[in-house]
Scaffold this motif. Structure first.
Motif, PDB file in Angstrom:
ATOM      1  N   TYR A 190       6.244  -1.382   5.014  1.00  0.00           N
ATOM      2  CA  TYR A 190       5.166  -1.548   3.954  1.00  0.00           C
ATOM      3  C   TYR A 190       5.923  -2.095   2.585  1.00  0.00           C
ATOM      4  CZ  TYR A 190       3.769   2.566   6.696  1.00  0.00           C
ATOM      5  OH  TYR A 190       3.319   3.566   7.843  1.00  0.00           O
ATOM      6  N   VAL A 191       5.362  -3.459   2.352  1.00  0.00           N
ATOM      7  CA  VAL A 191       5.757  -3.984   1.286  1.00  0.00           C
ATOM      8  C   VAL A 191       4.639  -4.584   0.482  1.00  0.00           C
ATOM      9  CG1 VAL A 191       7.201  -6.145   0.686  1.00  0.00           C
ATOM     10  CG2 VAL A 191       7.927  -4.857   2.791  1.00  0.00           C
ATOM     11  N   TYR A 192       4.740  -4.050  -0.904  1.00  0.00           N
ATOM     12  CA  TYR A 192       3.670  -4.717  -1.822  1.00  0.00           C
ATOM     13  C   TYR A 192       4.217  -5.406  -3.021  1.00  0.00           C
ATOM     14  CZ  TYR A 192       1.893  -0.718   0.752  1.00  0.00           C
ATOM     15  OH  TYR A 192       1.221   0.143   1.853  1.00  0.00           O
ATOM     16  N   ILE A 193       3.082  -6.288  -3.502  1.00  0.00           N
ATOM     17  CA  ILE A 193       3.702  -7.126  -4.722  1.00  0.00           C
ATOM     18  C   ILE A 193       2.977  -6.640  -5.901  1.00  0.00           C
ATOM     19  CG2 ILE A 193       3.106  -9.480  -5.801  1.00  0.00           C
ATOM     20  CD1 ILE A 193       3.910 -10.641  -3.091  1.00  0.00           C
ATOM     21  N   GLY A 194       3.612  -6.208  -7.022  1.00  0.00           N
ATOM     22  CA  GLY A 194       3.017  -5.743  -8.314  1.00  0.00           C
ATOM     23  C   GLY A 194       2.830  -6.770  -9.322  1.00  0.00           C
ATOM     24  N   ASN A 195       2.126  -6.775 -10.247  1.00  0.00           N
ATOM     25  CA  ASN A 195       2.144  -7.431 -11.357  1.00  0.00           C
ATOM     26  C   ASN A 195       1.330  -8.659 -11.172  1.00  0.00           C
ATOM     27  OD1 ASN A 195       3.071  -5.709 -13.525  1.00  0.00           O
ATOM     28  ND2 ASN A 195       5.208  -6.461 -13.590  1.00  0.00           N
ATOM     29  N   VAL A 196       0.941  -9.008  -9.995  1.00  0.00           N
ATOM     30  CA  VAL A 196       0.334 -10.211  -9.403  1.00  0.00           C
ATOM     31  C   VAL A 196      -1.355  -9.865  -9.261  1.00  0.00           C
ATOM     32  CG1 VAL A 196       0.039 -11.918  -8.123  1.00  0.00           C
ATOM     33  CG2 VAL A 196       2.323 -11.198  -8.757  1.00  0.00           C
ATOM     34  N   ALA A 197      -2.249 -10.395 -10.038  1.00  0.00           N
ATOM     35  CA  ALA A 197      -3.769 -10.071  -9.816  1.00  0.00           C
ATOM     36  C   ALA A 197      -4.179 -10.925  -8.519  1.00  0.00           C
ATOM     37  CB  ALA A 197      -4.514 -10.714 -11.035  1.00  0.00           C
ATOM     38  N   GLY A 198      -5.057 -10.017  -7.681  1.00  0.00           N
ATOM     39  CA  GLY A 198      -5.520 -10.788  -6.815  1.00  0.00           C
ATOM     40  C   GLY A 198      -4.972 -10.604  -5.302  1.00  0.00           C
ATOM     41  N   VAL A 199      -3.571 -10.052  -5.269  1.00  0.00           N
ATOM     42  CA  VAL A 199      -2.817 -10.335  -4.212  1.00  0.00           C
ATOM     43  C   VAL A 199      -3.466  -8.971  -3.212  1.00  0.00           C
ATOM     44  CG1 VAL A 199      -1.104  -8.462  -4.974  1.00  0.00           C
ATOM     45  CG2 VAL A 199      -0.364 -10.438  -3.500  1.00  0.00           C
ATOM     46  N   ASP A 200      -3.225  -9.213  -1.764  1.00  0.00           N
ATOM     47  CA  ASP A 200      -3.431  -8.170  -0.897  1.00  0.00           C
ATOM     48  C   ASP A 200      -2.681  -7.139  -0.945  1.00  0.00           C
ATOM     49  OD1 ASP A 200      -4.298  -6.817   1.248  1.00  0.00           O
ATOM     50  OD2 ASP A 200      -4.452  -8.211   2.512  1.00  0.00           O
ATOM     51  N   ASN A 201      -2.878  -6.175  -1.484  1.00  0.00           N
ATOM     52  CA  ASN A 201      -2.012  -4.817  -1.475  1.00  0.00           C
ATOM     53  C   ASN A 201      -2.621  -3.622  -0.680  1.00  0.00           C
ATOM     54  OD1 ASN A 201       0.428  -5.682  -2.701  1.00  0.00           O
ATOM     55  ND2 ASN A 201      -0.292  -5.112  -4.599  1.00  0.00           N
ATOM     56  N   ASN A 202      -3.442  -4.048   0.233  1.00  0.00           N
ATOM     57  CA  ASN A 202      -3.992  -2.927   1.332  1.00  0.00           C
ATOM     58  C   ASN A 202      -2.573  -2.388   2.037  1.00  0.00           C
ATOM     59  OD1 ASN A 202      -6.551  -3.303   0.313  1.00  0.00           O
ATOM     60  ND2 ASN A 202      -6.847  -5.027   1.937  1.00  0.00           N
ATOM     61  N   THR A 203      -3.041  -1.297   2.635  1.00  0.00           N
ATOM     62  CA  THR A 203      -1.890  -0.743   3.624  1.00  0.00           C
ATOM     63  C   THR A 203      -2.436  -1.034   5.073  1.00  0.00           C
ATOM     64  OG1 THR A 203      -0.880   0.986   2.068  1.00  0.00           O
ATOM     65  CG2 THR A 203      -0.622   1.284   4.395  1.00  0.00           C
ATOM     66  N   TYR A 204      -1.664  -1.681   5.591  1.00  0.00           N
ATOM     67  CA  TYR A 204      -1.982  -2.018   7.344  1.00  0.00           C
ATOM     68  C   TYR A 204      -1.114  -1.402   8.141  1.00  0.00           C
ATOM     69  CZ  TYR A 204      -4.543  -5.746   4.960  1.00  0.00           C
ATOM     70  OH  TYR A 204      -5.536  -6.555   4.409  1.00  0.00           O
ATOM     71  N   CYS A 205      -1.634  -0.737   9.366  1.00  0.00           N
ATOM     72  CA  CYS A 205      -0.628  -0.035  10.224  1.00  0.00           C
ATOM     73  C   CYS A 205       0.506  -1.210  10.790  1.00  0.00           C
ATOM     74  CB  CYS A 205      -1.465   0.246  11.371  1.00  0.00           C
ATOM     75  SG  CYS A 205      -0.512   0.878  12.834  1.00  0.00           S
ATOM     76  N   PRO A 206       1.721  -0.609  10.565  1.00  0.00           N
ATOM     77  CA  PRO A 206       2.651  -1.399  11.189  1.00  0.00           C
ATOM     78  C   PRO A 206       2.511  -1.651  12.474  1.00  0.00           C
ATOM     79  CG  PRO A 206       3.707   0.681  10.371  1.00  0.00           C
ATOM     80  CD  PRO A 206       2.052   0.734  10.057  1.00  0.00           C
ATOM     81  N   GLY A 207       1.965  -0.849  13.396  1.00  0.00           N
ATOM     82  CA  GLY A 207       1.748  -0.840  14.796  1.00  0.00           C
ATOM     83  C   GLY A 207       0.698  -2.073  15.112  1.00  0.00           C
ATOM     84  N   CYS A 208      -0.467  -1.843  14.797  1.00  0.00           N
ATOM     85  CA  CYS A 208      -1.442  -2.589  15.356  1.00  0.00           C
ATOM     86  C   CYS A 208      -2.204  -3.619  14.295  1.00  0.00           C
ATOM     87  CB  CYS A 208      -2.562  -1.689  15.818  1.00  0.00           C
ATOM     88  SG  CYS A 208      -3.645  -0.864  14.703  1.00  0.00           S
ATOM     89  N   GLY A 209      -1.890  -3.340  12.991  1.00  0.00           N
ATOM     90  CA  GLY A 209      -2.281  -4.138  11.924  1.00  0.00           C
ATOM     91  C   GLY A 209      -3.890  -3.523  11.304  1.00  0.00           C
ATOM     92  N   ALA A 210      -4.281  -2.446  11.769  1.00  0.00           N
ATOM     93  CA  ALA A 210      -5.571  -1.849  11.027  1.00  0.00           C
ATOM     94  C   ALA A 210      -5.285  -1.399   9.825  1.00  0.00           C
ATOM     95  CB  ALA A 210      -6.003  -0.554  11.964  1.00  0.00           C
ATOM     96  N   LYS A 211      -6.363  -1.823   9.014  1.00  0.00           N
ATOM     97  CA  LYS A 211      -6.408  -1.446   7.655  1.00  0.00           C
ATOM     98  C   LYS A 211      -6.531   0.011   7.645  1.00  0.00           C
ATOM     99  CE  LYS A 211      -9.176  -3.875   4.677  1.00  0.00           C
ATOM    100  NZ  LYS A 211     -10.420  -4.171   4.042  1.00  0.00           N
ATOM    101  N   LEU A 212      -5.542   0.532   6.677  1.00  0.00           N
ATOM    102  CA  LEU A 212      -5.480   2.112   6.421  1.00  0.00           C
ATOM    103  C   LEU A 212      -5.754   2.649   5.017  1.00  0.00           C
ATOM    104  CD1 LEU A 212      -1.779   2.619   8.359  1.00  0.00           C
ATOM    105  CD2 LEU A 212      -4.292   2.681   9.326  1.00  0.00           C
TER     106      LEU A 212
END
Ligand code: SF4
Length: 332
Positions: A277-299
């Motif tokens: 799980y890696v996220y980017i902070g202080n940047v507007a509009g970036v995709d910071n959803n959490t995705y399953c590391p196994g299958c990529g489903a949005k969690l």
């Protein structure tokens, strides 16, 4: 309020030796530590910022940042003044290194405010460095825990092992900065050392939920090889630790331009080789959803500082992967 004697120090005659953080200041009567908030007064070490609140807000938990700890919750967030590092880019220098106004709120009173605060899950000790607010954090966290509230630390991790071991059983979640995977950066840019911080991350991971933040400063700690070693080290503790890569903007003593966006996305790609799980902070509009590391489903869906969990337990509903996520209990 009566002055609170410090914890984690010894006396040698009238000289105090503070062991709260790796600086291990030796203080004669009248002297104050590097953090500016612990003083030898007549042969006793005192905490000068005990119960002094310089910043007080009810924030989304995502703002700490904690993305995997009760997403979508709010938390009473408080800070005092003082810090034991001196990062050139400090975003909170007015309270960390200045002399802000403060309001005195005792531990009991703060816990009651947290209980009454609309939707708050507990108390986050943040804004300035909570390690150098140790006695107040400790006393307050004891009461908060008894009342069923969550205690959260947002810290630079520059704290002595014994002090951290004593505090961690009270703490539910912590975000620790690893400012760079580079000892000379710690020395030159932050006036500290890297090793104690790494030890703090490893120790905390054995007690509570941990997330890590690294502020990426263009050209200073953005080297892909260095980031690769950082990602590898964190994954050695636990590859499921969420890592927040935060974009640097000029502040305090540093006036170099903000970190480039392509540097941020390149850093994320390096980290994703090691961490789930890696996220980017202080940047507007970036995709910071959490995705399953196994299958990529949005969690978990995130929009700004809001977060909505799309699953109800710690398993991906699509592939069954176990997810490092602490979720709010459903209200009955
Ligand atoms: S907590 Fe403050 S007084 Fe104690 S060792 Fe660290 S900088 Fe020095």
């Amino acid at each position: 309020m009566k002055q609170r004697q410090a914890m984690h120090y010894t006396m040698d005659g009238d000289t105090a030796r503070c062991f709260l953080c790796p600086h291990k200041c030796v203080l004669k009567p009248g002297q104050t530590g590097i953090c500016r908030v612990r003083k030898n007064i007549g042969g006793t070490l005192y905490s000068l910022n005990y119960a002094h609140i310089a910043a007080y807000n009810i924030d989304p938990i995502e703002k700490k940042p904690l993305y995997h700890f009760y997403p979508g919750s709010r938390i009473l967030s408080v800070g005092s003044y003082g810090c034991n590092l001196k990062c050139s880019f400090c975003q909170n220098h007015a309270i960390a290194h200045g002399n802000p106004g403060s309001t005195v709120i005792g531990p009991q009173d703060l816990v009651e405010r947290a209980q009454e605060a609309d939707g708050s899950i507990g108390i986050a000790y943040t804004y300035n460095e909570p390690s150098v607010w140790y006695e107040y954090v400790f006393d307050t966290a004891c009461i908060a825990k008894e009342r069923g509230l969550k205690n959260v630390l947002v810290t630079n991790g520059y704290i002595d092992e014994a002090a951290l071991r004593q505090l961690l059983p009270l703490i539910d979640a912590v975000n620790i900065d690893i400012k760079a995977f580079n000892g000379s950066y710690y020395k030159k840019v932050c006036s500290g050392t890297l090793l104690p911080v790494l030890e703090a991350v490893r120790l905390a991971a054995g007690y509570c939920h941990v997330e890590v933040t690294t502020l990426i400063v263009e050209g200073l700690n953005s080297n892909p090889n260095e980031l690769d070693r950082l990602g590898e080290w964190v994954s050695g503790v636990d590859k499921r630790i969420p890592l927040h890569l935060s974009r640097y903007f000029p502040a305090y003593l540093m006036d170099s331009p903000p970190t480039r966006l392509d540097t941020m996305t390149a850093a994320r790609e390096v980290m994703k080789k090691h961490l789930d799980y890696v996220y980017i902070g202080n940047v507007a509009g970036v995709d910071n959803n959490t995705y399953c590391p196994g299958c990529g489903a949005k969690l978990v869906e995130r929009n700004g500082y809001g977060g909505i969990a799309l699953i109800e337990n710690k398993k991906c509903e699509k592939c069954g992967e176990s997810i490092n996520l602490i979720l709010k209990m459903k209200e009955k």
